[in-house]
Design a protein around this motif. Sequence first.
Motif, short mmCIF file in Angstrom:
data_model
loop_
_atom_site.label_atom_id
_atom_site.label_comp_id
_atom_site.label_asym_id
_atom_site.label_seq_id
_atom_site.Cartn_x
_atom_site.Cartn_y
_atom_site.Cartn_z
N PHE A 31 0.92 -0.71 0.14
CA PHE A 31 0.01 0.12 0.08
C PHE A 31 0.78 0.96 0.03
N TYR A 32 0.12 2.63 -0.51
CA TYR A 32 0.83 3.75 -0.60
C TYR A 32 0.11 4.26 -0.97
N ASN A 33 0.26 5.43 -0.07
CA ASN A 33 -0.49 7.21 0.12
C ASN A 33 -0.05 8.33 -0.38
N CYS A 34 -0.93 8.13 -1.74
CA CYS A 34 -0.40 9.30 -2.29
C CYS A 34 -0.26 10.82 -1.71
N SER A 35 0.68 11.53 -1.60
CA SER A 35 0.67 12.93 -0.87
C SER A 35 0.55 13.79 -0.93
N SER A 36 -0.24 13.59 -2.32
CA SER A 36 -1.23 14.53 -3.48
C SER A 36 -3.11 14.84 -2.66
N CYS A 37 -3.24 13.61 -3.27
CA CYS A 37 -4.73 13.20 -3.57
C CYS A 37 -5.13 12.35 -2.38
N GLY A 38 -3.93 11.76 -1.52
CA GLY A 38 -4.85 10.91 -0.37
C GLY A 38 -5.26 9.59 -0.43
N VAL A 39 -5.41 9.53 -1.95
CA VAL A 39 -5.40 7.62 -2.53
C VAL A 39 -4.98 7.23 -2.13
N ARG A 40 -5.13 6.14 -1.80
CA ARG A 40 -4.54 4.71 -1.47
C ARG A 40 -3.99 4.09 -2.64
N LEU A 41 -2.91 3.73 -2.57
CA LEU A 41 -2.49 2.66 -4.27
C LEU A 41 -2.60 1.13 -3.46
N GLN A 42 -2.65 0.09 -4.20
CA GLN A 42 -2.17 -0.87 -3.66
C GLN A 42 -1.83 -1.63 -5.52
N PRO A 43 -1.20 -3.03 -5.16
CA PRO A 43 -0.70 -3.33 -6.55
C PRO A 43 -2.17 -4.06 -7.83
N LEU A 44 -1.59 -3.73 -8.82
CA LEU A 44 -2.15 -3.78 -9.62
C LEU A 44 -2.37 -5.22 -9.87
N HIS A 45 -3.80 -6.20 -10.45
CA HIS A 45 -3.12 -7.77 -10.10
C HIS A 45 -2.31 -8.42 -11.37
N GLY A 46 -1.90 -9.41 -10.56
CA GLY A 46 -1.03 -9.36 -11.32
C GLY A 46 0.83 -9.14 -10.52
#
Length: 70
Positions: A31-46
């Motif tokens: 997981f990674y939280n964007c420091s600009s918009c705050g969206v929480r990223l997670q890996p794409l399938h695969g």
Amino acid sequence: MAELILTSRLRCPECGHEKEEEMPTNACMFFYNCSSCGVRLQPLHGDCCVFCSYGTVPCPPIQEGNCCSG
């Protein structure tokens, strides 16, 4: 064997913000939280981690030609 690159520039798919981050060598980053918009990223399938999905450089285990076990 080539030297590992330990820095990757992550790009948020929501807002386009980019930030250079150091990659851990002993674990995947799920997981990674964007420091600009705050969206929480997670890996794409695969993909094993956010660096493999959104970074300019894949994670160290992938660079070494190994599977990333997480």
